[in-house]
Design a protein around this motif. Structure first.
Motif: not given
Length: 177
Positions: A29-37, A82-95, A101-105
């Motif tokens: 994800w770190a590599k993908v998120y460099q080209n987020c847009e 927005r989609v990429m930011n939501a995915l980023n939040t999920l990946v950053e907080n994967i642990d 759960a709060s992001v998914l909610k």
């Protein structure tokens, strides 16, 4: 009825990610998120081209047929972000299962109650994400990494589906999907 429900849950609830899978997801994800847009736009354009019915939920660009015009739509770019930011939040907080759960909610409630998006589109979007990441980042998203992403996205879909059930979502169409 209860036992059957449990069996269905068991079949649809993916197994938790291993530590190795979490690391693979975060590294890729770190590599993908460099080209987020660019990645976000590629994912949404592929979604709308391959699944035109998904565009119907977007009044701002549902009428745009031309792929290039879609790619340049400021509204599409905003939603991709927005989609990429939501995915980023999920990946950053994967642990952090509570944060996930709060992001998914949040995402689930907004899409169920406000936008009235059929939850099947989350499964479709997950497939598109996997396809685009595999094509655009083949050196990063190897088959093993792709399998970890598949598991993560299945967990996301399962979580969002649970939120939809929680808010009393009823199928808008006659399909029994």
């Amino acid at each position: 009825m209860e036992r059957k429900q449990g069996e269905v849950d068991h079949l649809e609830r993916p197994s938790p990610l291993t530590d190795k899978e979490r690391v693979m997801i975060q590294d890729s994800w770190a590599k993908v998120y460099q080209n987020c847009e660019e990645a976000g736009v590629a994912i949404l354009v592929r979604l709308f081209v391959n699944f035109p019915s998904s565009k119907l939920y977007f009044s701002q660009f549902k009428h745009i047929e031309d792929t290039e015009e879609l790619e340049h739509s400021s509204q599409l770019r905003k939603h991709a972000q927005r989609v990429m930011n939501a995915l980023n939040t999920l990946v950053e907080n994967i642990d952090d299962s509570e944060k996930v759960a709060s992001v998914l909610k949040l995402v689930g409630k907004a899409h169920a109650l406000k936008h009235k998006v059929d939850p099947v589109y989350f499964k479709i979007l997950s497939g598109v994400i996997l396809e685009v990441l595999g094509e655009e980042y083949p050196e990063v998203v190897t088959p093993e990494v792709g399998a970890a992403w598949t598991k993560l996205l299945a967990t996301v879909c399962s979580g969002i589906k649970a939120v939809y059930e929680e808010v009393g979502w009823t199928q808008q169409s006659t399909s029994s999907g």
